[in-house]
Design an enzyme around this catalytic site. Structure first.
Site, PDB file in Angstrom:
ATOM      1  N   SER A  73       0.817  -1.211   0.000  1.00 35.72           N
ATOM      2  CA  SER A  73       0.000   0.000   0.000  1.00 35.72           C
ATOM      3  C   SER A  73       0.853   1.264   0.000  1.00 35.72           C
ATOM      4  CB  SER A  73      -0.930   0.019   1.218  1.00 35.72           C
ATOM      5  OG  SER A  73      -1.862  -1.033   1.159  1.00 35.72           O
TER       6      SER A  73
ATOM      7  N   GLU B 179      -3.800 -15.340   1.895  1.00 35.32           N
ATOM      8  CA  GLU B 179      -4.358 -14.378   2.837  1.00 35.32           C
ATOM      9  C   GLU B 179      -5.809 -14.692   3.148  1.00 35.32           C
ATOM     10  OE1 GLU B 179      -5.607  -9.989   1.964  1.00 35.32           O
ATOM     11  OE2 GLU B 179      -3.519  -9.954   2.585  1.00 35.32           O
TER      12      GLU B 179
ATOM     13  N   GLU C 253     -16.512  -1.835   0.789  1.00 38.59           N
ATOM     14  CA  GLU C 253     -17.125  -1.327  -0.432  1.00 38.59           C
ATOM     15  C   GLU C 253     -16.504  -1.973  -1.672  1.00 38.59           C
ATOM     16  OE1 GLU C 253     -17.714   1.512   2.851  1.00 38.59           O
ATOM     17  OE2 GLU C 253     -15.951   0.504   2.017  1.00 38.59           O
TER      18      GLU C 253
END
Length: 362
Positions: free
Chosen positions: A120, A233, A346
């Site tokens: 990220s 994961e 979302e």
């Protein structure tokens, strides 16, 4: 080894060896993680389910899920940081030069090192395709510059699986590297979250030199690596987390709160649903199936169950979360991130709508 025999032997060994956690701070958790891994590696339990090429003893991958489940059920290690091996070790096995994996994987599994995952970035969290950290070929290696954020345990890590852009925009321009965290040019700044733990960090890379042999796979393989990481994961890691949440439900039932059978029943049903879904995902992976967008359903179910559990704890233990400094407060605050980390709720629902239900882009 049969799964039932593995579980029975492991439980007997754990009953005979005191590996209880000592302290709740992040420093204590990381030290406990290393201690537990080292003990389990020395006794052989940590080596089952991994190939002999990296020091393993072979056997089905589900043995690793059983090990993590038993560790989580006994509160021997925090499940989030325990499960990091399940995304990082398979990545090294599949993409690193075999000699590098053989040398370094036992150091992680055996508790000598901690690793982190540099994916990220500010402005490129769930949208990894837009990342801007860049690696430029120079001489016999690469020079990497950029910034990562929300990097779990970066301040403790010896190595990092890092994504960087080596080409043009989009997926095809991303490559992956295995970077030593003590390399000149790396700065780590821990981030204090609202639950009061510096679990995440910013990582700044200023002209960091990375040897050519630390490229994972081929140039441009970064997106494929990230997609291959996802099944681990969403399968074994989730299984461990669900086992941990079941212990929290048991703890809630044991504190003598005024019972609300409807609310507690809803929590149990959510956890059972997530566990059943996770078990099916484990079986698909064990049978050699490839996991794809359907694992977004696993993520939605897990996040829903986790937040319902801690919302119920808040309702049944008045003031404990709002006014105290108990573990319930810390864990409740952490649960607020369940619909954010690993892909926001979302985005997961968008994936289900578009890729599973074919509802289009709007």
């Amino acid at each position: 080894m049969r799964v039932a025999d593995f579980r029975t032997g492991l439980r007997s060994w754990l009953d005979a060896h005191d590996l209880s956690a000592e302290g709740d701070s992040l420093d204590a958790q990381v030290a406990q993680l290393a201690r537990v891994r080292r003990a389990l590696w020395d006794a052989g339990w940590m080596r089952y389910g991994w190939p002999a090429e990296v020091g393993g003893l072979g056997g089905p991958e589900v043995l690793r899920a059983v090990l993590g489940e038993e560790v989580a059920a006994r509160d021997l290690a925090e499940p989030g940081i325990w499960s990091m091996v399940e995304v990082l070790v398979p990545t090294l096995i599949d993409y690193a030069p075999p000699a590098l994996a053989a040398e370094l994987v036992p150091r992680l599994l055996g508790g000598a090192e901690q690793w982190c995952q540099g994916f990220s970035e500010p402005g490129s969290g769930s949208d990894l395709a837009s990342l801007s950290t860049r690696a430029v070929r120079e001489g016999d290696g690469w020079v990497v510059s950029g910034q990562k954020v929300w990097t779990s345990l970066a301040q403790y890590a010896a190595r990092c699986v890092l994504l960087a852009r080596t080409g043009g925009p989009g997926h095809a321009g991303i490559s992956a590297f295995f970077v030593d965290m003590d390399s000149p040019g790396i700065t780590v700044r821990p981030l204090r979250t609202m639950h009061g733990v510096d679990e995440f960090a910013e990582v700044f890379l200023d002209d960091v030199r990375v040897p050519a042999e630390r490229l994972l796979g081929a140039e441009g393989d970064g997106w494929r690596l990230a997609m291959d990481l996802l099944p681990h994961e969403r399968s074994t890691c989730f299984w461990h987390r669900i086992a941990h949440l079941h212990t929290r439900l048991d703890r809630l039932l044991a504190v003598g709160c005024e019972p609300d059978t409807d609310a507690l029943g809803a929590v149990w049903l959510d956890l059972h649903t997530a566990r059943a879904r996770s078990a099916a995902t484990q079986r698909r992976l064990a049978d050699g199936g490839r996991l794809g967008p359907e694992t977004s359903v696993d993520k939605i179910l897990l996040a829903t169950a986790e937040q319902r559990l801690y919302d119920t704890a808040r309702d049944l233990l008045p003031g404990v979360i709002e006014l105290g400094e108990s573990p319930w407060r810390t864990e409740y605050l952490y649960s607020r991130a369940a619909t954010i980390y690993g892909g926001t709720a979302e985005i997961q629902r968008n994936i289900v709508a578009r890729r599973l239900l074919d509802l289009g882009k709007e």
